[in-house]
Design a protein around this motif. Structure first.
Motif, PDB file in Angstrom:
ATOM      1  N   THR A 145       0.472  -0.887  -0.100  1.00 25.61           N
ATOM      2  CA  THR A 145       0.153  -0.001  -0.085  1.00 25.61           C
ATOM      3  C   THR A 145       1.005   1.215  -0.279  1.00 25.61           C
ATOM      4  N   ILE A 146       0.986   1.600  -1.126  1.00 25.91           N
ATOM      5  CA  ILE A 146       1.634   3.224  -1.537  1.00 25.91           C
ATOM      6  C   ILE A 146       1.333   4.237  -0.316  1.00 25.91           C
ATOM      7  N   PHE A 147      -0.584   4.274  -0.634  1.00 25.16           N
ATOM      8  CA  PHE A 147      -1.126   5.184   0.022  1.00 25.16           C
ATOM      9  C   PHE A 147      -2.367   5.041   0.894  1.00 25.16           C
ATOM     10  N   PRO A 148      -1.988   4.644   2.214  1.00 26.64           N
ATOM     11  CA  PRO A 148      -2.743   3.930   3.355  1.00 26.64           C
ATOM     12  C   PRO A 148      -3.566   5.633   3.675  1.00 26.64           C
ATOM     13  N   LEU A 149      -5.004   4.660   4.813  1.00 29.89           N
ATOM     14  CA  LEU A 149      -5.929   5.485   4.252  1.00 29.89           C
ATOM     15  C   LEU A 149      -6.159   5.198   5.989  1.00 29.89           C
ATOM     16  N   ASP A 150      -5.932   6.168   7.276  1.00 28.14           N
ATOM     17  CA  ASP A 150      -6.422   5.956   8.947  1.00 28.14           C
ATOM     18  C   ASP A 150      -8.023   5.949   8.960  1.00 28.14           C
ATOM     19  N   SER A 151      -9.487   5.376   8.936  1.00 27.74           N
ATOM     20  CA  SER A 151     -10.659   5.329   8.984  1.00 27.74           C
ATOM     21  C   SER A 151     -10.416   6.605  10.289  1.00 27.74           C
ATOM     22  N   SER A 152      -9.818   6.658  11.165  1.00 19.51           N
ATOM     23  CA  SER A 152     -10.186   7.722  12.199  1.00 19.51           C
ATOM     24  C   SER A 152      -9.950   8.781  12.008  1.00 19.51           C
ATOM     25  N   LYS A 153      -9.233   9.108  10.991  1.00 20.62           N
ATOM     26  CA  LYS A 153      -9.187  10.014  10.671  1.00 20.62           C
ATOM     27  C   LYS A 153      -9.611  10.959   9.528  1.00 20.62           C
ATOM     28  N   LYS A 154      -9.352  12.281   9.166  1.00 19.82           N
ATOM     29  CA  LYS A 154     -10.344  13.083   8.236  1.00 19.82           C
ATOM     30  C   LYS A 154      -8.910  12.540   6.874  1.00 19.82           C
ATOM     31  N   PHE A 155      -9.775  13.017   5.150  1.00 21.68           N
ATOM     32  CA  PHE A 155      -8.404  12.931   4.710  1.00 21.68           C
ATOM     33  C   PHE A 155      -6.862  13.548   5.056  1.00 21.68           C
ATOM     34  N   GLU A 156      -7.247  14.916   4.621  1.00 21.91           N
ATOM     35  CA  GLU A 156      -5.720  16.038   4.978  1.00 21.91           C
ATOM     36  C   GLU A 156      -5.472  15.741   6.081  1.00 21.91           C
TER      37      GLU A 156
END
Length: 419
Positions: A4-15
């Motif tokens: 995964t080269i662009f991970p997102l934490d679902s507990s945080k806003k995108f930015e």
């Protein structure tokens, strides 16, 4: 599993994540990662409103949807060695909802949504007939979606990214802004507007240096329409197994993507017409040097669709011609004839007990097929809408016994007032 080269934490806003994407097109938005031709990788994507739309029985969130904020795109990703004039090959290896708790707070964690925007905040394909805001929540059960707001139907999702494309060059960006600005100038007060000009408010520009932010925000193109770079094409068949060929306009191509859909009908007619969700996508990339000239792809992507579509063998189809509801004849207007075909289908479905709004939402979300069936027989264009009959749990074909009456349930939530 690919890295995964662009991970997102679902507990945080995108930015608020470690890597920050963008919601505008501009050649000066720096890439967040670099990959090589032949690489396979995974990208996490947030649904296009980044959690502003919630799983409830109100459409107030659709009424007040923050359209200046969209789309929240993952990227850009630099492809090593890609040059202007090349073709970027993008293989969609896999795509799916956000893994996690089925009842999670973000669209993609077991659910998604379809919306009808208010005429004064976005509008849609049939905004004159449906000027208010409505919403339907869809629950996912494996590959199948169903809704408490549109009862009596369920269908397999053809999951796909609504938006994927390469960065424009400075020259191409200026071309977009000029031609769209000229269009807006023909009717600057129109609601909904004819086009969306650069809007610095809410512009998310990745890691653009602070000293360059205002300049880039004032030039950057909105992500709503499809353009020469691909962009928000909303093609439902751009799913798992698809190979896409994107024109390259800047060094490194700078690929970005987002706006994942669990399912969609051809045209995404309510504008928020797909089943919007967050999720992941696995990609493989390669490059054809000088591919734009070799294959005549000077603008707009071409693609080879995958073979994972749900298979339907029986359909009920509705036709429309280029005559307005007031009886005015138009010349070969395929946009109008598709509107009339959709309205024909909506009127038919109301005879079974659906509200017009439920039927409209269904056509945006279900895997309907839209076709330009006749474009030469002056003065009438003919368009058609095909609805697979297997998605209904009752018989929708005409018969002498009359239409089966369903319980419309709680119906599609309507916003308390018009924006």
């Amino acid at each position: 599993m690919p890295k995964t080269i662009f991970p997102l934490d679902s507990s945080k806003k995108f930015e608020e994540n470690e890597l920050v994407g963008h919601n505008r097109w501009h050649p000066d938005i720096p890439p967040v990662a670099t990959v090589k031709p032949g690489d396979t990788f995974r990208v996490d994507c947030r649904e296009w409103f980044d959690g502003a739309i919630v799983n409830d029985d109100s459409a107030d969130d659709i009424l007040n949807a923050p359209l200046n904020d969209v789309h929240k795109l993952s990227g850009p990703f630099r492809i090593e060695g890609a040059k202007p004039g090349d073709l970027l090959i993008v293989d969609i290896l896999d795509v799916g909802p956000i893994p996690g708790e089925d009842s999670g707070p973000l669209a993609g964690q077991g659910w998604g949504y379809t919306g009808v925007f208010s005429r004064n905040n976005g509008g849609g394909f049939l905004t004159e007939q449906f000027p208010d805001a409505y919403k339907a929540i869809w629950d996912f059960h494996g590959q199948v979606a169903s809704s408490r707001h549109v009862p009596g139907v369920s269908f397999e999702g053809l999951i796909h990214p609504g938006l994927m494309g390469t960065a424009p060059s400075a020259e191409l960006l200026a071309k977009w802004n000029k031609r769209e600005g000229d269009l807006i100038a023909t009717d600057p007060g129109r609601v909904p507007p004819l086009a969306l000009p650069p809007q610095p408010i809410s512009a998310l520009l990745g890691s653009v240096p602070e000293g360059e932010h205002d300049r880039v925000a004032g030039e950057a193109a909105r992500t709503a329409p499809p353009r020469e770079n691909g962009g928000n094409q909303d093609i439902k068949n751009l799913s798992k197994g698809t190979r896409v060929f994107y024109p390259v306009f800047v060094d490194g191509a700078n690929l970005s993507l987002g706006d994942l859909h669990f399912s969609q009908g051809d045209g995404e007619i309510t504008f928020c017409g797909a089943i919007e969700m967050g999720g992941f996508i696995d990609l493989h990339v390669d490059v054809i040097p000088n591919g734009m000239e070799l294959y005549g792809v000077t603008e707009n992507a071409i693609f080879m669709p995958g073979r994972v579509d749900p298979r339907f063998s029986e359909w009920i189809a509705f036709s429309g011609t280029s005559v307005t509801l007031d009886g005015e004849q138009r010349y070969l207007d395929s946009h109008l004839s598709y509107q009339r075909a959709c309205l024909h289908a909506i009127d038919y479905l109301t005879k079974f007990g659906y509200t017009p709004e439920q039927a409209y939402l269904l056509l945006g979300a279900a895997p309907i097929e839209g076709r330009l069936s006749g474009v030469v027989d002056i003065p009438n264009s003919c368009s058609t809408v095909y609805i697979p009959t297997a998605i209904f749990d009752f018989d929708v074909s005409p018969s002498a016994s009359g239409p089966t009456q369903i319980d419309p349930g709680i119906g599609a939530p309507r916003a308390a007032n018009v924006a």
